[in-house]
Design a protein around this motif. Structure first.
Motif, PDB file in Angstrom:
ATOM      1  N   GLY A 160     -29.605   6.413  15.659  1.00  0.00           N
ATOM      2  CA  GLY A 160     -30.107   5.618  14.532  1.00  0.00           C
ATOM      3  C   GLY A 160     -29.034   4.773  13.880  1.00  0.00           C
ATOM      4  O   GLY A 160     -29.349   3.828  13.166  1.00  0.00           O
ATOM      5  N   GLY A 161     -27.764   5.103  14.105  1.00  0.00           N
ATOM      6  CA  GLY A 161     -26.671   4.323  13.530  1.00  0.00           C
ATOM      7  C   GLY A 161     -26.816   4.176  12.028  1.00  0.00           C
ATOM      8  O   GLY A 161     -27.378   5.028  11.341  1.00  0.00           O
ATOM      9  N   ALA A 162     -26.328   3.061  11.508  1.00  0.00           N
ATOM     10  CA  ALA A 162     -26.424   2.801  10.080  1.00  0.00           C
ATOM     11  C   ALA A 162     -27.877   2.676   9.646  1.00  0.00           C
ATOM     12  O   ALA A 162     -28.228   2.964   8.507  1.00  0.00           O
ATOM     13  CB  ALA A 162     -25.658   1.525   9.724  1.00  0.00           C
ATOM     14  N   GLY A 163     -28.743   2.278  10.588  1.00  0.00           N
ATOM     15  CA  GLY A 163     -30.161   2.126  10.281  1.00  0.00           C
ATOM     16  C   GLY A 163     -30.844   3.430   9.923  1.00  0.00           C
ATOM     17  O   GLY A 163     -31.899   3.436   9.282  1.00  0.00           O
ATOM     18  N   ALA A 164     -30.241   4.552  10.312  1.00  0.00           N
ATOM     19  CA  ALA A 164     -30.827   5.852   9.992  1.00  0.00           C
ATOM     20  C   ALA A 164     -30.899   6.065   8.483  1.00  0.00           C
ATOM     21  O   ALA A 164     -31.753   6.804   8.002  1.00  0.00           O
ATOM     22  CB  ALA A 164     -30.021   6.976  10.643  1.00  0.00           C
ATOM     23  N   PHE A 165     -30.011   5.440   7.756  1.00  0.00           N
ATOM     24  CA  PHE A 165     -29.976   5.631   6.309  1.00  0.00           C
ATOM     25  C   PHE A 165     -30.346   4.356   5.563  1.00  0.00           C
ATOM     26  O   PHE A 165     -30.031   4.197   4.393  1.00  0.00           O
ATOM     27  CB  PHE A 165     -28.593   6.138   5.896  1.00  0.00           C
ATOM     28  N   SER A 166     -31.029   3.439   6.253  1.00  0.00           N
ATOM     29  CA  SER A 166     -31.470   2.213   5.598  1.00  0.00           C
ATOM     30  C   SER A 166     -32.727   2.507   4.786  1.00  0.00           C
ATOM     31  O   SER A 166     -33.227   3.625   4.778  1.00  0.00           O
ATOM     32  CB  SER A 166     -31.761   1.127   6.639  1.00  0.00           C
ATOM     33  N   ASP A 167     -33.266   1.484   4.169  1.00  0.00           N
ATOM     34  CA  ASP A 167     -34.473   1.691   3.367  1.00  0.00           C
ATOM     35  C   ASP A 167     -35.732   1.706   4.227  1.00  0.00           C
ATOM     36  O   ASP A 167     -36.838   1.773   3.709  1.00  0.00           O
ATOM     37  CB  ASP A 167     -34.583   0.662   2.241  1.00  0.00           C
ATOM     38  N   GLY A 168     -35.563   1.674   5.543  1.00  0.00           N
ATOM     39  CA  GLY A 168     -36.698   1.844   6.441  1.00  0.00           C
ATOM     40  C   GLY A 168     -37.685   0.704   6.420  1.00  0.00           C
ATOM     41  O   GLY A 168     -38.888   0.927   6.486  1.00  0.00           O
ATOM     42  N   LYS A 169     -37.196  -0.530   6.348  1.00  0.00           N
ATOM     43  CA  LYS A 169     -38.089  -1.687   6.421  1.00  0.00           C
ATOM     44  C   LYS A 169     -38.033  -2.245   7.837  1.00  0.00           C
ATOM     45  O   LYS A 169     -36.970  -2.568   8.348  1.00  0.00           O
ATOM     46  CB  LYS A 169     -37.688  -2.757   5.416  1.00  0.00           C
TER      47      LYS A 169
END
Length: 177
Positions: free
Chosen positions: A5-14
């Motif tokens: 998931g990289g940095a996207g794992a902790f994104s706001d999920g948009k």
């Protein structure tokens, strides 16, 4: 910044479902097929824990009309908003299933990817600092920081590449009213 998931794992999920920004997949497979794939990814996200999350659209909205009147261009997109917590759950559920079906290696720096294919069978040898691996299919996820290295791998394997644009935009958040 790394791992599944990289940095996207902790994104706001948009997750943006559009051909207007965020990539150029449609140039290879067509606009309809690209949207169909994005909708498929959306359905996977929903089935792995994202059910109940909202899907928003910028098309035909009052805010779009106001933007046009003000000389601004609002690009059309459907946006699935999972949120940080649900996004993490979706990725965790995907990982739990995938790790039973494929070999996933983290923190395993690759030194070389060698195409050992014959006319009868596709095969690669992946040389790493931790040993060599043989496989018929290989997905390399080097991230943005590994793009120069990945370009070199593609050159060695005679896979054509091209530089693409980087989308730069402005995200404006307003109260719902």
């Amino acid at each position: 910044m790394k791992g599944f998931g990289g940095a996207g794992a902790f994104s706001d999920g948009k997750y943006n479902i559009t051909n207007q920004f965020g990539g150029n997949l449609y140039e290879y497979i067509g606009k309809k097929e690209a949207i169909d794939l994005m909708n498929y990814v959306d359905s996977v996200n929903l089935s792995y824990g994202g059910e109940g999350s909202k899907l928003y659209s910028t098309a035909n909205t009052d805010i779009k009309k106001l933007c046009i009147k003000s000389g601004l261009h609002l690009m059309d997109a459907s946006v699935r908003h999972l949120g940080t917590d649900v996004n993490y759950i979706v990725l965790e559920n995907l990982y739990e299933e995938l790790k039973q079906k494929v070999d996933i290696y983290f923190d395993t720096p690759v030194e070389q990817v060698i195409d050992c294919s014959t006319e009868q069978q596709r095969e690669y040898r992946i040389q790493t600092q931790k040993g060599d691996y043989q496989c018929r299919y290989c997905i390399i996820s080097a991230g943005r920081s590994g793009s120069k290295w990945m370009e070199e791998v593609c050159r060695e394997l005679q896979i054509p590449t091209k530089s693409n644009r980087v989308d730069i935009g402005v995200r404006v958040e307003l109260p719902a009213v």
